[in-house]
Design a protein around this motif. Structure first.
Motif, mmCIF file in Angstrom:
data_model
loop_
_atom_site.group_PDB
_atom_site.id
_atom_site.type_symbol
_atom_site.label_atom_id
_atom_site.label_comp_id
_atom_site.label_asym_id
_atom_site.label_seq_id
_atom_site.Cartn_x
_atom_site.Cartn_y
_atom_site.Cartn_z
ATOM 1 N N VAL A 87 -0.202 -28.185 -44.615
ATOM 2 C CA VAL A 87 -1.360 -27.728 -44.208
ATOM 3 C C VAL A 87 -2.673 -28.304 -44.878
ATOM 4 C CG1 VAL A 87 -2.738 -25.787 -43.506
ATOM 5 C CG2 VAL A 87 -0.302 -25.869 -43.131
ATOM 6 N N ARG A 88 -2.423 -27.992 -46.493
ATOM 7 C CA ARG A 88 -3.663 -28.395 -47.108
ATOM 8 C C ARG A 88 -4.067 -29.979 -47.100
ATOM 9 N NH1 ARG A 88 -5.598 -29.170 -52.360
ATOM 10 N NH2 ARG A 88 -3.512 -30.410 -52.998
ATOM 11 N N GLN A 89 -2.811 -30.824 -47.161
ATOM 12 C CA GLN A 89 -3.191 -32.306 -47.027
ATOM 13 C C GLN A 89 -3.439 -32.433 -45.735
ATOM 14 O OE1 GLN A 89 -2.528 -34.386 -49.860
ATOM 15 N NE2 GLN A 89 -1.690 -33.189 -51.244
ATOM 16 N N GLY A 90 -3.191 -31.756 -44.780
ATOM 17 C CA GLY A 90 -3.643 -32.495 -43.163
ATOM 18 C C GLY A 90 -2.499 -33.234 -42.791
ATOM 19 N N ALA A 93 -3.299 -19.591 -39.591
ATOM 20 C CA ALA A 93 -4.044 -18.876 -38.362
ATOM 21 C C ALA A 93 -5.402 -18.371 -38.910
ATOM 22 C CB ALA A 93 -3.187 -17.730 -37.802
ATOM 23 N N ALA A 94 -5.535 -17.867 -40.260
ATOM 24 C CA ALA A 94 -6.933 -17.533 -40.485
ATOM 25 C C ALA A 94 -7.995 -18.593 -40.730
ATOM 26 C CB ALA A 94 -6.696 -16.784 -41.808
ATOM 27 N N SER A 95 -7.365 -19.850 -41.068
ATOM 28 C CA SER A 95 -8.157 -21.032 -41.309
ATOM 29 C C SER A 95 -8.288 -21.726 -39.751
ATOM 30 C CB SER A 95 -7.531 -21.758 -42.405
ATOM 31 O OG SER A 95 -6.500 -22.598 -41.671
ATOM 32 N N GLY A 96 -7.776 -21.172 -39.015
ATOM 33 C CA GLY A 96 -8.009 -22.014 -37.559
ATOM 34 C C GLY A 96 -7.297 -23.238 -37.341
ATOM 35 N N GLY A 97 -5.985 -23.219 -37.908
ATOM 36 C CA GLY A 97 -5.131 -24.200 -37.677
ATOM 37 C C GLY A 97 -4.714 -24.290 -36.362
ATOM 38 N N PRO A 98 -4.474 -25.295 -35.760
ATOM 39 C CA PRO A 98 -4.056 -25.438 -34.482
ATOM 40 C C PRO A 98 -2.550 -25.046 -34.118
ATOM 41 C CG PRO A 98 -4.076 -27.807 -35.449
ATOM 42 C CD PRO A 98 -4.642 -26.796 -36.504
ATOM 43 N N ILE A 99 -2.501 -24.205 -32.829
ATOM 44 C CA ILE A 99 -1.119 -24.038 -32.657
ATOM 45 C C ILE A 99 -0.821 -24.878 -31.558
ATOM 46 C CG2 ILE A 99 0.054 -21.901 -31.791
ATOM 47 C CD1 ILE A 99 -1.165 -21.363 -34.476
ATOM 48 N N ILE A 120 1.471 -15.346 -34.741
ATOM 49 C CA ILE A 120 0.164 -16.361 -34.962
ATOM 50 C C ILE A 120 0.228 -17.197 -33.787
ATOM 51 C CG2 ILE A 120 0.078 -16.104 -37.619
ATOM 52 C CD1 ILE A 120 0.789 -19.168 -37.433
ATOM 53 N N GLY A 121 1.169 -17.192 -32.898
ATOM 54 C CA GLY A 121 0.892 -17.903 -31.439
ATOM 55 C C GLY A 121 1.999 -19.039 -31.186
ATOM 56 N N PHE A 122 2.829 -19.038 -32.295
ATOM 57 C CA PHE A 122 3.833 -20.277 -32.078
ATOM 58 C C PHE A 122 5.032 -19.522 -31.336
ATOM 59 C CE2 PHE A 122 1.877 -22.383 -35.869
ATOM 60 C CZ PHE A 122 1.964 -23.619 -35.334
ATOM 61 N N ASP A 123 5.675 -20.531 -30.537
ATOM 62 C CA ASP A 123 6.625 -20.071 -29.481
ATOM 63 C C ASP A 123 7.911 -20.381 -30.384
ATOM 64 O OD1 ASP A 123 8.113 -19.395 -27.427
ATOM 65 O OD2 ASP A 123 7.269 -20.559 -26.102
ATOM 66 N N GLU A 124 8.883 -19.673 -30.371
ATOM 67 C CA GLU A 124 10.240 -19.802 -30.853
ATOM 68 C C GLU A 124 11.343 -20.429 -29.552
ATOM 69 O OE1 GLU A 124 11.708 -18.904 -34.653
ATOM 70 O OE2 GLU A 124 10.051 -20.018 -34.643
ATOM 71 N N GLY A 125 10.963 -20.026 -28.564
ATOM 72 C CA GLY A 125 11.881 -20.324 -27.552
ATOM 73 C C GLY A 125 12.785 -19.239 -26.814
ATOM 74 N N PRO A 126 13.525 -19.416 -25.936
ATOM 75 C CA PRO A 126 14.698 -18.808 -25.690
ATOM 76 C C PRO A 126 15.873 -18.697 -26.389
ATOM 77 C CG PRO A 126 14.813 -20.554 -24.109
ATOM 78 C CD PRO A 126 13.629 -20.704 -25.088
#
Lengths: 193, 193
Positions: free
Chosen positions: B43-46, B181-187, B142-148
């Motif tokens: 995440v830090r490195q983008g 999530a707090a840093s606004g990373g895309p989901i 945080i909004g990620f889906d793990e699926g069925p």
């Protein structure tokens, strides 16, 4: 660590030659016929296992991506036909999300019902529908494992907006598997304790 | 068809630099600490999403492969950390089957419980065990889906000879997700109808 990569996922030369230029598959049966042809040719050419898949623009039938099973030749257990086809369609689209705004509605057409991994792969790809040929039972009958699929996997995808249709050209698709087994083709499940 | 490939799955340069040479992780906590570090640094490195994974020789702790989530940068929805780490370990081993005779018993250590796709990927890879940090609930929060996922997926893997251990350094692993999530990373779930 000695695995620096990269891991290069390529399609066989015969496949890219076969599909050069614009390919349009208007009907569902046209799409499945191509997935089955790729599965059969993959075995004949010795470039992987008896599984083929295509991704098409649902509305126009334009081919967006194609794949065959490449597990053994690439040395990569995730290189199922569906993963390859979805990856090629995403490479062409320039995005990991085939369901992104501006993308045509995409359909994954696979010669055999997806295993548990490929159910997830379909879900994360952004396709709007999945069309299957041979059944899970056909794959299991020759010794391939489909894994612990969720109960009612088609319903689970349906609930997430992905329509599933099974059994399209089912007999022709299943024949690729039985012919493969009859010819002594390797069943390459991972090693178990 | 315009998607001719190949699809090139590479790791970020900072990761291969970080893990150059022999890396030995004797304890389960050492292995998880590295998976978490990779997730956070990714995440830090983008260079991708907040997920990291490693594959180790269970007995010696030698690192066999490493991966981070590369979905967005590679434009490939299957490029989850587990898939990348398994692929790198297989590339290094020279086989799609980490459970093949002559291979050391391999363990997949992942900073977050695997999604439905990665449960299948672990199953087909030949690893003997799966160790997880953050829970499915942490990812969903945080909004990620793990699926069925199959009911009792850990039990299903166990029945196939793959031991599953969850919650190793769970708080540290979950913190990567909440910080992301707090840093606004895309989901980046796939688009839905």
């Amino acid at each position: 660590m000695h695995a620096q990569g990269p891991l290069v996922l390529d399609l066989p030369r015969w496949l890219t030659d076969r599909l050069r230029g614009d390919v349009v598959l208007p009907e569902r049966s046209d799409r499945m016929r191509l997935a089955i042809e790729l599965a059969r040719e993959n075995v004949r050419q010795g470039t992987g296992g008896p599984f083929g898949a295509v991704v098409v623009d649902v509305a126009s039938g334009r081919l967006l991506g194609a794949g065959v099973n490449r597990v053994v030749p690439l040395g990569f257990s995730c290189a199922h036909a569906e993963v390859m086809a979805l990856g090629m369609a995403q490479l062409s689209a320039g995005t990991y999300d085939l369901g992104a705004p501006g993308q045509p509605d995409a359909e994954l057409v696979t010669s055999v019902e997806p295993c548990v991994m490929c159910i997830g792969a379909a879900l994360w790809s952004g396709v709007r529908s999945v069309v299957c040929g041979a059944s899970e039972a056909n794959a299991i009958a020759i010794g391939f494992d489909e894994g612990p699929k969720p109960a009612d996997w088609a319903g689970e995808l349906g609930a997430r907006g992905i329509a599933v249709v099974c059994g399209v050209l089912g007999d022709e698709a299943a024949a690729v598997l039985t012919d493969y087994a009859a010819s002594g083709g390797p069943i390459y499940n991972a090693g178990r304790p």
